[in-house]
Design a protein around this motif. Structure first.
Motif, PDB file in Angstrom:
ATOM      1  N   LEU A  50       6.725   3.329  -1.246  1.00 17.45           N
ATOM      2  CA  LEU A  50       6.816   2.747  -2.587  1.00 17.45           C
ATOM      3  C   LEU A  50       5.533   2.981  -3.382  1.00 17.45           C
ATOM      4  N   SER A  51       4.397   2.805  -2.739  1.00 18.50           N
ATOM      5  CA  SER A  51       3.130   3.020  -3.447  1.00 18.50           C
ATOM      6  C   SER A  51       2.973   4.481  -3.859  1.00 18.50           C
ATOM      7  N   LEU A  52       3.427   5.405  -3.010  1.00 21.60           N
ATOM      8  CA  LEU A  52       3.355   6.823  -3.379  1.00 21.60           C
ATOM      9  C   LEU A  52       4.280   7.142  -4.556  1.00 21.60           C
ATOM     10  N   VAL A  53       5.475   6.534  -4.588  1.00 24.51           N
ATOM     11  CA  VAL A  53       6.387   6.744  -5.709  1.00 24.51           C
ATOM     12  C   VAL A  53       5.764   6.252  -7.005  1.00 24.51           C
ATOM     13  N   VAL A  54       5.142   5.068  -6.961  1.00 24.64           N
ATOM     14  CA  VAL A  54       4.489   4.521  -8.154  1.00 24.64           C
ATOM     15  C   VAL A  54       3.370   5.449  -8.621  1.00 24.64           C
ATOM     16  N   LEU A  55       2.574   5.983  -7.677  1.00 26.59           N
ATOM     17  CA  LEU A  55       1.495   6.894  -8.042  1.00 26.59           C
ATOM     18  C   LEU A  55       2.037   8.150  -8.705  1.00 26.59           C
ATOM     19  N   ILE A  74       3.476  -3.983 -10.076  1.00 29.81           N
ATOM     20  CA  ILE A  74       2.247  -4.391  -9.384  1.00 29.81           C
ATOM     21  C   ILE A  74       2.418  -5.762  -8.758  1.00 29.81           C
ATOM     22  N   LEU A  75       2.988  -6.692  -9.513  1.00 30.82           N
ATOM     23  CA  LEU A  75       3.184  -8.050  -8.985  1.00 30.82           C
ATOM     24  C   LEU A  75       4.114  -8.043  -7.781  1.00 30.82           C
ATOM     25  N   LEU A  76       5.261  -7.362  -7.896  1.00 32.67           N
ATOM     26  CA  LEU A  76       6.234  -7.373  -6.801  1.00 32.67           C
ATOM     27  C   LEU A  76       5.694  -6.661  -5.563  1.00 32.67           C
ATOM     28  N   SER A  77       5.022  -5.517  -5.757  1.00 30.51           N
ATOM     29  CA  SER A  77       4.478  -4.803  -4.601  1.00 30.51           C
ATOM     30  C   SER A  77       3.357  -5.595  -3.942  1.00 30.51           C
ATOM     31  N   THR A  78       2.541  -6.298  -4.731  1.00 34.58           N
ATOM     32  CA  THR A  78       1.493  -7.140  -4.152  1.00 34.58           C
ATOM     33  C   THR A  78       2.099  -8.276  -3.366  1.00 34.58           C
ATOM     34  N   LEU A  79       3.127  -8.913  -3.931  1.00 34.62           N
ATOM     35  CA  LEU A  79       3.817  -9.992  -3.204  1.00 34.62           C
ATOM     36  C   LEU A  79       4.449  -9.467  -1.925  1.00 34.62           C
ATOM     37  N   PHE A  80       5.040  -8.292  -1.969  1.00 33.81           N
ATOM     38  CA  PHE A  80       5.637  -7.683  -0.777  1.00 33.81           C
ATOM     39  C   PHE A  80       4.586  -7.402   0.298  1.00 33.81           C
ATOM     40  N   ARG A  81       3.445  -6.876  -0.127  1.00 37.82           N
ATOM     41  CA  ARG A  81       2.387  -6.555   0.826  1.00 37.82           C
ATOM     42  C   ARG A  81       1.794  -7.819   1.455  1.00 37.82           C
ATOM     43  N   ALA A 253      -2.450  -0.518  -0.933  1.00 38.47           N
ATOM     44  CA  ALA A 253      -3.210  -1.202  -1.984  1.00 38.47           C
ATOM     45  C   ALA A 253      -4.145  -0.235  -2.695  1.00 38.47           C
ATOM     46  N   LEU A 254      -4.789   0.666  -1.925  1.00 41.28           N
ATOM     47  CA  LEU A 254      -5.669   1.655  -2.534  1.00 41.28           C
ATOM     48  C   LEU A 254      -4.886   2.612  -3.430  1.00 41.28           C
ATOM     49  N   ILE A 255      -3.695   3.031  -2.988  1.00 41.79           N
ATOM     50  CA  ILE A 255      -2.863   3.922  -3.799  1.00 41.79           C
ATOM     51  C   ILE A 255      -2.434   3.225  -5.082  1.00 41.79           C
ATOM     52  N   LEU A 256      -2.017   1.953  -4.968  1.00 39.64           N
ATOM     53  CA  LEU A 256      -1.589   1.211  -6.150  1.00 39.64           C
ATOM     54  C   LEU A 256      -2.754   0.973  -7.107  1.00 39.64           C
ATOM     55  N   SER A 257      -3.947   0.700  -6.567  1.00 43.59           N
ATOM     56  CA  SER A 257      -5.125   0.535  -7.434  1.00 43.59           C
ATOM     57  C   SER A 257      -5.441   1.834  -8.167  1.00 43.59           C
ATOM     58  N   THR A 258      -5.303   2.959  -7.453  1.00 46.78           N
ATOM     59  CA  THR A 258      -5.527   4.255  -8.096  1.00 46.78           C
ATOM     60  C   THR A 258      -4.520   4.500  -9.210  1.00 46.78           C
ATOM     61  N   ALA A 259      -3.251   4.157  -8.968  1.00 40.86           N
ATOM     62  CA  ALA A 259      -2.229   4.309 -10.005  1.00 40.86           C
ATOM     63  C   ALA A 259      -2.544   3.437 -11.214  1.00 40.86           C
ATOM     64  N   THR A 260      -3.024   2.212 -10.944  1.00 43.49           N
ATOM     65  CA  THR A 260      -3.400   1.313 -12.046  1.00 43.49           C
ATOM     66  C   THR A 260      -4.538   1.917 -12.868  1.00 43.49           C
TER      67      THR A 260
END
Length: 698
Positions: A50-55, A74-81, A253-260
């Motif tokens: 999922l994080s790779l898809v978002v990136l 971001i909220l849903l993926s953070t809650l999932f993690r 989390a690192l991938i999602l932060s990079t996407a952000t």
């Protein structure tokens, strides 16, 4: 209901919005419900995917608003993690004493990979990963999101004012303005949400660090004191599980932060390109940058003691890239596209004559000299095209029908600064403008003179001077109206369109007006056309109205009047009298507004009787009066009209309906400012003041 129909209904309901609420509730359930190691492996793998898809979506998005749902993701993926962290922590603390695979193969594999046989190195690597995510990427992305949100909100009033200005100038339509306002509001909401969502990412990084210490210390204590493990075994097992769990959570989390960070730092610039296309166009389109880099790296590679092979290799690659980019650019500029054999054969044969060779006459055309070409070239920041579009929109709204497009072409037969406005292929207006100067128009009262080239305003014939742009403030201070060359040409086109609007309205335009009215009043249209009145007669009535500067916006009133009168009056001239009477309120309001007193000139009864008799024996639209009487009448009306104009009122001549059209035609060009109304066209509630009464002797 059979099983297949029940399945289809469940599938439809799921696709309509049940999936997302169900997924959120499932995430909350993971906090309390124990998960087996197999499900942990599935969910951890899904989290990484999922994080790779978002990136990838952020990299391929044309602009940030194309991924407006990103803050919620971001909220849903953070809650999932975090839910996975809680579930894995429960498994690690309860089942960790059974070995590294007790929490799933994914956690064990990541733990073994990071540690690599050395616990201290594993802890250091994980700590560096957390620091990079928390201190560098997350903090930087949060700061950019905060600043972007603040500047976006601060710039909203200015953007709204710019939209209103473009709308008032006629550069955009009402639909375009509404769309741009919605885009501005969405942009503000997006960056505001990103500012808040960045806090989730920052808190997630802190939570990952805390969970690491909880698993490490708590697991070691539980393994030694409750499960009777040795210190060495407890340290080995729980270090592997803790680092594996931390790494499998921190990588997404690192991938999602990079996407952000990528999406909040994007600057689209309106080129509608994704990040890869922008990078290729902006970084690797200039061979000089690669060539300079190759030279610097090559010099460093020649220094003794440096890794010469590595530096010289990269210098060669950069130099080769610069060379190939430069050569490709030169080839694209100079290489002509060769014709195919079929095209060569077709070009060699004489072309057969067809109807395509007979060019139709443009309804509206603009021809310009070669020095005026930059004014109509958007590539050279020409403003004339936008001004003409604004003029067409404004005049179309005022007249009540769509004005045809203005076809623009250059004409080498004209003087360099000359232009010519063509109507049905005939020169209907021309002038000479200077693109690098501005026209200072004398509105009638100025307090001095300005230096420049004396001329006249081509639209209204007022005295004017072409001045340098730096003298604009001086001219305005002296009372001149200063406009640029594009505005001069656009105003001239606007004036000619209004003067010859009756020639621009044809059968096709009237049919489109009927089709538009048929949507709201189908019975009215079908009852009139073609049973009571032919399309040609309707066109002539509308042209008569436009010829006398009466807009045809109120098509419903026009058609209702024609429906009532068509059985009695069949000629377009007689029908026009009835329609003007029905439109009398709007005609008078156009002259003096809602509250102004109507000052009129009238004719003595004896003179009016003579004109009525002259109209009966003359051809349609003419008056059979002696030249001396017509000359005296013209002179007297001119004097009285000038007196009324000096007082700031429009001069109006009030006459009998039977002679109104003939007098309007007689004085249309000699007294263009004089408005001739019939008694029947003045509303009953309108106050009238007779300022002059004209007789036979003038």
């Amino acid at each position: 209901m059979d099983f297949r129909q029940l399945f289809d209904n469940m599938k439809a309901n799921w696709s309509k919005g049940i999936a997302v609420p169900f997924g959120v509730l499932a995430l909350l359930g993971m906090v309390t419900i124990p998960l087996p190691p197999f499900l942990l492996d599935v969910f951890f793998t899904f989290n990484i995917a999922l994080s790779l898809v978002v990136l990838m979506v952020t990299l391929y998005a044309k602009r940030p608003l194309d991924f407006a749902i990103f803050p919620t993701i971001i909220l849903l993926s953070t809650l999932f993690r975090l839910s996975l962290n809680i579930a894995s922590t429960r498994v690690i603390l309860l089942e960790g004493h059974n070995g590294g695979a007790s929490a799933g193969d994914v956690i064990e594999a990541f733990g073994e990979f990071v540690i690599g046989g050395n616990y201290a190195v594993g802890l250091v690597v994980f700590a560096i990963l957390v620091v990079i995510n928390f201190v560098v990427i997350t903090k930087g992305a949060g700061r950019v999101a905060e600043v972007s949100a603040r500047f976006t909100l601060d710039s909203m009033p200015g953007k709204q004012m710019a939209i209103d200005a473009d709308l008032n100038a006629g550069l955009i339509t009402q639909e375009d303005a509404q769309m741009r306002r919605r885009e501005i509001a969405t942009e503000a909401e997006f960056y505001g949400s990103m500012d808040g969502a960045s806090k989730f990412v920052r808190g997630d990084a802190i939570a990952g660090l805390i969970i690491l210490f909880i698993n490490l210390i708590g697991g070691f204590a539980i393994g030694v004191w409750q499960n009777d493990m040795s210190f060495a075994d407890a340290a080995e097992v729980y270090t592997i599980l803790t680092l594996g769990d931390g790494l499998v959570a921190q990588i997404p989390a690192l991938i999602l932060s990079t996407a952000t960070a990528i999406i909040v730092t994007r600057v689209t610039g309106g080129d509608n390109k994704d990040m890869g296309e922008q990078m290729q166009m902006q970084m690797f389109s200039t061979p000089r940058a690669l060539g300079t880099t190759a030279g610097v790296i090559g010099v460093i590679g020649l220094i003794p003691g440096m890794p010469n092979i590595a530096f010289l290799t990269f210098a060669s690659v950069a130099g080769a890239g610069a060379y190939f980019i430069h050569r490709k650019q030169q080839e694209n500029e100079t290489r002509p596209i060769p014709p195919t054999p079929e095209e060569q054969e077709a070009q060699s044969r004489p072309k057969e004559l067809s109807w395509d060779d007979v060019q139709a006459v443009d309804v509206l055309g603009l021809e310009v000299g070669y020095r005026l070409i930059p004014m109509v070239d958007k590539g050279q920041n020409g403003q004339l095209l936008d001004r003409i579009k604004g003029v067409r929109r404004k005049v179309s709204q005022e007249l009540g029908f769509l004005v045809p497009s203005v076809h623009i072409r250059d004409n080498l037969d004209l003087k360099p600064n000359q232009y010519r406005i063509m109507l049905m292929g005939v020169d209907s207006g021309h002038g000479e403008v200077y693109p690098d100067k501005e026209m200072a128009i004398n509105p009638g009262q100025v307090f001095g003179e300005v230096n420049g080239i004396k001329t006249t305003d081509p639209a209204f014939g007022l005295e004017a001077v072409w001045i340098e742009p730096e003298n604009q403030d001086q001219a305005q201070a002296l009372g001149y109206t200063v406009v640029d060359a594009s505005t001069v040409v656009a105003t001239h086109i606007s004036q000619l369109i209004q003067d010859y609007s009756y020639e621009l309205l044809g059968h096709d335009e009237v049919q489109q007006l009927l089709d538009k009215l048929k949507v709201t009043s189908p019975k009215l249209v079908s009852e009139l056309i073609p049973d009571k009145l032919g399309l040609a007669s309707l066109v002539k009535v509308l042209q008569n109205l436009l010829q006398e500067k009466v807009p045809i916006r109120d098509m419903r009133t026009i058609l209702e009047t024609l429906t009532a009168k068509a059985d009695l009056q069949k000629t377009p001239a007689a029908l026009t009298i009835d329609v003007r009477a029905a439109l009398g309120r709007s005609i008078v309001q156009q002259l003096v507004g809602n509250e102004g007193e109507l000052k009129v000139i009238t004719l003595e009864p004896s003179l009016e009787q003579i004109l009525l008799q002259a109209s009966q024996g003359a051809p349609e639209g003419q008056l059979a009066v002696e030249p001396g009487l017509a000359e005296r009448l013209h002179g007297t009306l001119k004097q009285e009209a000038q007196k009324i104009e000096v007082a700031g009122q429009p001069p109006v001549l009030l006459v009998a309906p039977q002679i109104r059209a003939q007098l309007a035609r007689l004085f249309r060009f000699s007294l263009p400012s004089l408005v001739i109304l019939a008694y029947s066209e003045v509303p009953e509630n309108r106050q009238i003041s007779v300022v002059a009464n004209v007789g036979q002797g003038g």
